[in-house]
Design a protein around this motif. Structure first.
Motif, PDB file in Angstrom:
ATOM      1  N   SER A 145      46.332  -6.900  -4.735  1.00 26.80           N
ATOM      2  CA  SER A 145      47.739  -6.912  -5.134  1.00 26.80           C
ATOM      3  C   SER A 145      48.272  -5.491  -5.194  1.00 26.80           C
ATOM      4  O   SER A 145      47.515  -4.521  -5.101  1.00 26.80           O
ATOM      5  N   THR A 146      49.559  -5.359  -5.349  1.00 27.35           N
ATOM      6  CA  THR A 146      50.177  -4.035  -5.387  1.00 27.35           C
ATOM      7  C   THR A 146      49.746  -3.238  -6.617  1.00 27.35           C
ATOM      8  O   THR A 146      49.774  -2.011  -6.610  1.00 27.35           O
ATOM      9  N   SER A 147      49.329  -3.916  -7.664  1.00 21.04           N
ATOM     10  CA  SER A 147      48.900  -3.218  -8.885  1.00 21.04           C
ATOM     11  C   SER A 147      47.541  -2.549  -8.730  1.00 21.04           C
ATOM     12  O   SER A 147      47.142  -1.750  -9.581  1.00 21.04           O
ATOM     13  N   ASP A 148      46.836  -2.855  -7.652  1.00 21.56           N
ATOM     14  CA  ASP A 148      45.497  -2.286  -7.445  1.00 21.56           C
ATOM     15  C   ASP A 148      45.531  -0.847  -6.950  1.00 21.56           C
ATOM     16  O   ASP A 148      44.501  -0.176  -6.914  1.00 21.56           O
ATOM     17  N   LYS A 149      46.678  -0.394  -6.507  1.00 20.43           N
ATOM     18  CA  LYS A 149      46.848   0.979  -6.022  1.00 20.43           C
ATOM     19  C   LYS A 149      45.938   1.266  -4.824  1.00 20.43           C
ATOM     20  O   LYS A 149      46.061   0.627  -3.795  1.00 20.43           O
ATOM     21  N   SER A 150      44.985   2.198  -4.972  1.00 17.81           N
ATOM     22  CA  SER A 150      44.225   2.631  -3.789  1.00 17.81           C
ATOM     23  C   SER A 150      42.799   2.105  -3.718  1.00 17.81           C
ATOM     24  O   SER A 150      42.181   2.140  -2.659  1.00 17.81           O
ATOM     25  N   SER A 151      42.235   1.647  -4.836  1.00 21.54           N
ATOM     26  CA  SER A 151      40.845   1.197  -4.797  1.00 21.54           C
ATOM     27  C   SER A 151      40.561   0.169  -5.882  1.00 21.54           C
ATOM     28  O   SER A 151      41.225   0.131  -6.922  1.00 21.54           O
ATOM     29  N   VAL A 152      39.552  -0.659  -5.592  1.00 23.97           N
ATOM     30  CA  VAL A 152      39.082  -1.680  -6.527  1.00 23.97           C
ATOM     31  C   VAL A 152      37.562  -1.697  -6.448  1.00 23.97           C
ATOM     32  O   VAL A 152      36.995  -1.457  -5.383  1.00 23.97           O
ATOM     33  N   VAL A 153      36.911  -1.969  -7.563  1.00 25.99           N
ATOM     34  CA  VAL A 153      35.456  -2.096  -7.587  1.00 25.99           C
ATOM     35  C   VAL A 153      35.097  -3.533  -7.917  1.00 25.99           C
ATOM     36  O   VAL A 153      35.578  -4.098  -8.907  1.00 25.99           O
ATOM     37  N   ILE A 154      34.264  -4.142  -7.072  1.00 27.45           N
ATOM     38  CA  ILE A 154      33.790  -5.501  -7.313  1.00 27.45           C
ATOM     39  C   ILE A 154      32.328  -5.429  -7.717  1.00 27.45           C
ATOM     40  O   ILE A 154      31.492  -4.912  -6.964  1.00 27.45           O
ATOM     41  N   ASP A 155      32.029  -5.952  -8.881  1.00 30.40           N
ATOM     42  CA  ASP A 155      30.677  -5.887  -9.423  1.00 30.40           C
ATOM     43  C   ASP A 155      29.881  -7.114  -8.997  1.00 30.40           C
ATOM     44  O   ASP A 155      30.427  -8.208  -8.836  1.00 30.40           O
ATOM     45  N   VAL A 156      28.563  -6.927  -8.815  1.00 24.30           N
ATOM     46  CA  VAL A 156      27.716  -8.029  -8.366  1.00 24.30           C
ATOM     47  C   VAL A 156      27.682  -9.152  -9.394  1.00 24.30           C
ATOM     48  O   VAL A 156      27.536 -10.330  -9.034  1.00 24.30           O
ATOM     49  N   MET A 157      27.839  -8.834 -10.671  1.00 29.33           N
ATOM     50  CA  MET A 157      27.837  -9.881 -11.690  1.00 29.33           C
ATOM     51  C   MET A 157      29.033 -10.809 -11.534  1.00 29.33           C
ATOM     52  O   MET A 157      28.940 -12.014 -11.806  1.00 29.33           O
ATOM     53  N   THR A 158      30.153 -10.274 -11.088  1.00 32.98           N
ATOM     54  CA  THR A 158      31.329 -11.102 -10.819  1.00 32.98           C
ATOM     55  C   THR A 158      31.038 -12.086  -9.697  1.00 32.98           C
ATOM     56  O   THR A 158      31.436 -13.266  -9.763  1.00 32.98           O
ATOM     57  N   LEU A 159      30.345 -11.617  -8.665  1.00 35.57           N
ATOM     58  CA  LEU A 159      29.997 -12.491  -7.547  1.00 35.57           C
ATOM     59  C   LEU A 159      29.029 -13.581  -7.977  1.00 35.57           C
ATOM     60  O   LEU A 159      29.168 -14.747  -7.579  1.00 35.57           O
ATOM     61  N   ILE A 160      28.043 -13.206  -8.768  1.00 33.54           N
ATOM     62  CA  ILE A 160      27.077 -14.199  -9.253  1.00 33.54           C
ATOM     63  C   ILE A 160      27.794 -15.262 -10.079  1.00 33.54           C
ATOM     64  O   ILE A 160      27.515 -16.470  -9.958  1.00 33.54           O
ATOM     65  N   ASP A 161      28.741 -14.845 -10.904  1.00 35.37           N
ATOM     66  CA  ASP A 161      29.501 -15.784 -11.722  1.00 35.37           C
ATOM     67  C   ASP A 161      30.306 -16.746 -10.849  1.00 35.37           C
ATOM     68  O   ASP A 161      30.362 -17.959 -11.119  1.00 35.37           O
ATOM     69  N   LEU A 162      30.942 -16.224  -9.786  1.00 34.70           N
ATOM     70  CA  LEU A 162      31.718 -17.081  -8.888  1.00 34.70           C
ATOM     71  C   LEU A 162      30.832 -18.099  -8.168  1.00 34.70           C
ATOM     72  O   LEU A 162      31.199 -19.265  -8.024  1.00 34.70           O
ATOM     73  N   ILE A 163      29.665 -17.652  -7.703  1.00 37.54           N
ATOM     74  CA  ILE A 163      28.772 -18.540  -6.949  1.00 37.54           C
ATOM     75  C   ILE A 163      28.215 -19.634  -7.850  1.00 37.54           C
ATOM     76  O   ILE A 163      28.200 -20.817  -7.484  1.00 37.54           O
ATOM     77  N   THR A 164      27.763 -19.256  -9.042  1.00 36.51           N
ATOM     78  CA  THR A 164      27.192 -20.261  -9.949  1.00 36.51           C
ATOM     79  C   THR A 164      28.257 -21.228 -10.460  1.00 36.51           C
ATOM     80  O   THR A 164      27.962 -22.387 -10.757  1.00 36.51           O
ATOM     81  N   GLU A 165      29.494 -20.757 -10.540  1.00 39.39           N
ATOM     82  CA  GLU A 165      30.585 -21.640 -10.961  1.00 39.39           C
ATOM     83  C   GLU A 165      30.816 -22.753  -9.950  1.00 39.39           C
ATOM     84  O   GLU A 165      31.139 -23.886 -10.315  1.00 39.39           O
ATOM     85  N   LYS A 166      30.637 -22.437  -8.651  1.00 36.36           N
ATOM     86  CA  LYS A 166      30.906 -23.429  -7.605  1.00 36.36           C
ATOM     87  C   LYS A 166      29.661 -24.217  -7.208  1.00 36.36           C
ATOM     88  O   LYS A 166      29.755 -25.377  -6.811  1.00 36.36           O
TER      89      LYS A 166
END
Length: 206
Positions: free
Chosen positions: A48-69
């Motif tokens: 989104s426009t609020s992200d400016k120039s960079s974003v960091v995606i953590d592996v724990m976020t990915l694990i949470d998304l995968i286990t949720e589905k």
């Protein structure tokens, strides 16, 4: 889903503004064939426009998304634990007058730096002494030494930086490239520590 997924996060990914980032964009995935396509298409972030120039995606976020589905699965991670998302905006063209002014500034600045250095170390006097040692004669302008020295200075800079315009002489990185790499590593470490919401936890006094 069968009980194993292997993820290797990419260190850095460049995307355009307002992009949807899937798991396949930021990671290499090994999983059962029947689930691999769905995993690759899993949306992990929307820029989104609020992200400016960079974003960091953590592996724990990915694990949470995968286990949720997919429920309880064995997820093995290899390599970095964060991916830096660089948001690439359309660059504005630099006016030619700015390019010329910057080029002139660098050219005359570097020339003055070299001349001041040679004046500090009395390079002219050194050439005069070397000329007298070799020929036995005094010469206020020993051009036979000064001209090859000047050409050698330029050639040495080209060899040192391993570049002539866009042409590289070999695959070995130049000292400038190594310094830029080290600087980029420091910047990446700073971004991971400060942009990653999972890296810093602020607890209320109560």
């Amino acid at each position: 889903m069968e009980s194993f997924i292997y993820l290797r996060l990419r260190h850095r990914v460049e995307v355009k503004p307002n992009s949807k980032i899937t798991l396949a964009d930021i990671a290499q995935i090994i999983a059962p064939e029947k689930d691999l396509t769905k995993l690759k298409q899993l949306t992990v972030y929307e820029v989104s426009t609020s992200d400016k120039s960079s974003v960091v995606i953590d592996v724990m976020t990915l694990i949470d998304l995968i286990t949720e589905k997919w429920g309880a699965v064995d997820i093995q991670t290899i390599g970095p634990s964060q991916t830096i998302i660089d948001i690439i905006y359309k660059k504005k063209k630099v006016p030619i007058i700015f390019f010329i002014l910057i080029w002139l500034l660098l050219f005359f600045g570097s020339a003055l730096a070299i001349m001041n250095f040679h004046e500090d170390v009395s390079m002219r006097a050194v050439h005069q002494k070397i000329y007298k040692m070799i020929t036995g004669n005094d010469q206020s302008k020993p051009l036979i030494l000064q001209i090859p020295y000047s050409l050698g200075l330029g050639l040495g800079m080209i060899i040192y930086f391993n570049h002539l315009f866009k042409k590289r002489f070999n695959e070995e990185p130049s000292p400038l490239e190594v310094e830029i790499f080290n600087y980029q590593q420091d910047v990446d470490h700073y971004v991971v520590m400060n942009e990653n919401k999972e890296s810093i936890k602020r607890l209320d006094d109560h």
